[in-house]
Design a protein around this motif. Structure first.
Motif, mmCIF file in Angstrom:
data_model
loop_
_atom_site.group_PDB
_atom_site.id
_atom_site.type_symbol
_atom_site.label_atom_id
_atom_site.label_comp_id
_atom_site.label_asym_id
_atom_site.label_seq_id
_atom_site.Cartn_x
_atom_site.Cartn_y
_atom_site.Cartn_z
ATOM 1 N N ILE A 174 15.153 39.969 13.562
ATOM 2 C CA ILE A 174 14.790 40.533 14.862
ATOM 3 C C ILE A 174 15.632 41.786 15.088
ATOM 4 O O ILE A 174 16.847 41.714 15.241
ATOM 5 C CB ILE A 174 15.017 39.507 15.991
ATOM 6 C CG1 ILE A 174 14.241 38.219 15.706
ATOM 7 C CG2 ILE A 174 14.626 40.112 17.339
ATOM 8 C CD1 ILE A 174 12.739 38.395 15.579
ATOM 9 N N GLY A 175 14.972 42.932 15.112
ATOM 10 C CA GLY A 175 15.664 44.212 15.108
ATOM 11 C C GLY A 175 15.933 44.613 13.669
ATOM 12 O O GLY A 175 17.057 44.935 13.289
ATOM 13 N N CYS A 176 14.876 44.604 12.858
ATOM 14 C CA CYS A 176 15.019 44.683 11.405
ATOM 15 C C CYS A 176 15.298 46.078 10.878
ATOM 16 O O CYS A 176 15.688 46.234 9.715
ATOM 17 C CB CYS A 176 13.761 44.136 10.730
ATOM 18 S SG CYS A 176 12.243 45.070 11.101
ATOM 19 N N MET A 231 17.450 35.845 11.999
ATOM 20 C CA MET A 231 18.613 36.743 12.007
ATOM 21 C C MET A 231 18.442 37.805 13.100
ATOM 22 O O MET A 231 17.340 38.279 13.355
ATOM 23 C CB MET A 231 18.761 37.424 10.648
ATOM 24 C CG MET A 231 18.830 36.470 9.467
ATOM 25 S SD MET A 231 19.115 37.296 7.866
ATOM 26 C CE MET A 231 17.641 38.328 7.739
ATOM 27 N N CYS A 232 19.562 38.173 13.698
ATOM 28 C CA CYS A 232 19.539 39.200 14.744
ATOM 29 C C CYS A 232 20.892 39.906 14.721
ATOM 30 O O CYS A 232 21.900 39.360 15.170
ATOM 31 C CB CYS A 232 19.274 38.571 16.105
ATOM 32 S SG CYS A 232 19.071 39.750 17.453
ATOM 33 N N THR A 233 20.911 41.114 14.176
ATOM 34 C CA THR A 233 22.162 41.831 13.929
ATOM 35 C C THR A 233 22.246 43.107 14.752
ATOM 36 O O THR A 233 21.345 43.952 14.700
ATOM 37 C CB THR A 233 22.282 42.184 12.433
ATOM 38 O OG1 THR A 233 22.304 40.976 11.671
ATOM 39 C CG2 THR A 233 23.547 42.983 12.162
ATOM 40 N N ASP A 234 23.320 43.240 15.508
ATOM 41 C CA ASP A 234 23.593 44.447 16.302
ATOM 42 C C ASP A 234 22.412 44.801 17.206
ATOM 43 O O ASP A 234 22.004 45.960 17.303
ATOM 44 C CB ASP A 234 23.939 45.630 15.385
ATOM 45 C CG ASP A 234 25.296 45.470 14.720
ATOM 46 O OD1 ASP A 234 26.020 44.529 15.093
ATOM 47 O OD2 ASP A 234 25.622 46.279 13.831
ATOM 48 N N ILE A 247 23.437 35.358 14.608
ATOM 49 C CA ILE A 247 23.579 36.484 15.539
ATOM 50 C C ILE A 247 24.857 37.239 15.193
ATOM 51 O O ILE A 247 25.922 36.627 15.045
ATOM 52 C CB ILE A 247 23.642 35.983 17.000
ATOM 53 C CG1 ILE A 247 22.321 35.316 17.385
ATOM 54 C CG2 ILE A 247 23.990 37.122 17.955
ATOM 55 C CD1 ILE A 247 22.373 34.570 18.708
ATOM 56 N N VAL A 248 24.749 38.556 15.060
ATOM 57 C CA VAL A 248 25.907 39.395 14.747
ATOM 58 C C VAL A 248 26.023 40.479 15.815
ATOM 59 O O VAL A 248 25.027 41.112 16.180
ATOM 60 C CB VAL A 248 25.775 40.035 13.354
ATOM 61 C CG1 VAL A 248 26.979 40.937 13.064
ATOM 62 C CG2 VAL A 248 25.640 38.957 12.280
ATOM 63 N N VAL A 249 27.243 40.666 16.323
ATOM 64 C CA VAL A 249 27.497 41.699 17.331
ATOM 65 C C VAL A 249 28.785 42.436 16.972
ATOM 66 O O VAL A 249 29.655 41.890 16.286
ATOM 67 C CB VAL A 249 27.619 41.116 18.756
ATOM 68 C CG1 VAL A 249 26.335 40.415 19.171
ATOM 69 C CG2 VAL A 249 28.808 40.167 18.855
ATOM 70 N N PRO A 250 28.947 43.689 17.440
ATOM 71 C CA PRO A 250 30.202 44.416 17.197
ATOM 72 C C PRO A 250 31.364 43.790 17.951
ATOM 73 O O PRO A 250 31.185 42.982 18.863
ATOM 74 C CB PRO A 250 29.899 45.824 17.740
ATOM 75 C CG PRO A 250 28.417 45.903 17.896
ATOM 76 C CD PRO A 250 27.953 44.505 18.160
#
Length: 284
Positions: free
Chosen positions: A137-139, A199-202, A229-232
């Protein structure tokens, strides 16, 4: 008169006589805006940093514009963030649809984007079965999916992005994949329990309702599957296109309903949250 008052004020502050004051030239090492070396953020643009914000007293991570001046145009010359910080699909089209901008994005901060994709897949590879149905998601143009497919060649890949250029590029990279353009607001355009790995990164830091979308990520993942989920690192991230700035504790609190496992990635230092979707939903 103004010059006279200025000289009097400086005299009072400095303890020297007005006649002894020499004119100071602004914006030089002798001028008003001199910044003592090594006391502030002198790292070059594009350098990837992390750690407590009080170590970087000016702007910790990104030096991007607040607004265009009359003689300025949107350009990636001073960093790729100059063209994406307004969070619009049109601006991200300029990133994903332009080969030079995309190359600059991948090279920025010593290739941190490639390092990030590798680190993410390092953490979840054991949970991805060959043949699993994986969605990003947000690829973007599909870089994270490409790393997954490199290690698990038979996974089925899907992706979603609000940039049409990103969707077109990802579809070209994965002829058998399923990609769609969608502006994320409150819902995701997928059936419940549609994927084995979500998956959903940044992405969540760009959204007005991140917790609502986190619930959607869990909804579209099958029971027994995995949401990633990955975030800064919000303690140092000051990119103007971000609405939310999480540290490890606040990210865990935001996702608390789903009992996440939150860790800091070892090299890029972003935060990764793993949510194991229970086999029985809603107590059933």
């Amino acid at each position: 008169m103004k010059e006279f008052l200025r000289r009097i004020a400086l005299s009072l502050l400095s303890g020297v006589k007005g006649n002894d004051i020499q004119p100071l030239e602004p914006y030089t090492t002798k001028g008003w805006d001199h910044i003592p070396k090594d006391q502030y953020d002198y790292l070059p643009k594009g350098k990837y940093i992390y750690g407590p914000a009080d170590k970087y007293l000016l702007v910790p991570k990104n030096r991007y514009k607040l607004a265009l001046l009359p003689d300025q145009a949107t350009s990636a010359d001073l960093g790729i963030g100059w063209i994406t910080e307004d969070n619009t699909a049109a601006s991200y089209d300029q990133l994903w649809g332009d080969e030079a901008n995309l190359a600059a994005f991948r090279e920025e901060a010593d290739g941190v984007r490639e390092k990030l994709t590798r680190e993410i897949v390092d953490c979840i590879e054991a949970d991805i079965c060959d043949g699993a149905n994986v969605v990003d998601i947000g690829c973007g143009v599909g870089d994270l999916l490409a790393e997954v497919r490199r290690r698990r060649p038979r996974v089925a890949v899907s992706g979603l992005d609000f940039s049409q250029k990103a969707v077109e590029a990802a579809a070209a990279a994965f002829p058998g994949g399923s990609f769609r353009q969608h502006v994320i607001d409150r819902t995701l355009p997928y059936d419940t329990a549609a994927f084995d790995v979500v998956m959903c990164t940044d992405v969540l830091e760009h959204l007005e309702r991140p917790r609502v979308i986190a619930a959607e990520l869990v909804r579209i993942c099958r029971p027994g599957g995995l949401v990633v989920i990955v975030v800064p690192d919000g303690d140092v991230d000051q990119f103007l296109g971000h609405y939310w700035f999480w540290n490890e504790e606040s990210l865990r609190a935001m996702l608390d309903e789903w009992k996440p496992e939150v860790m800091r990635l070892p090299e890029t230092r972003e935060f990764l949250a793993r949510i194991a979707v229970p086999v029985a939903r809603d107590g059933r």
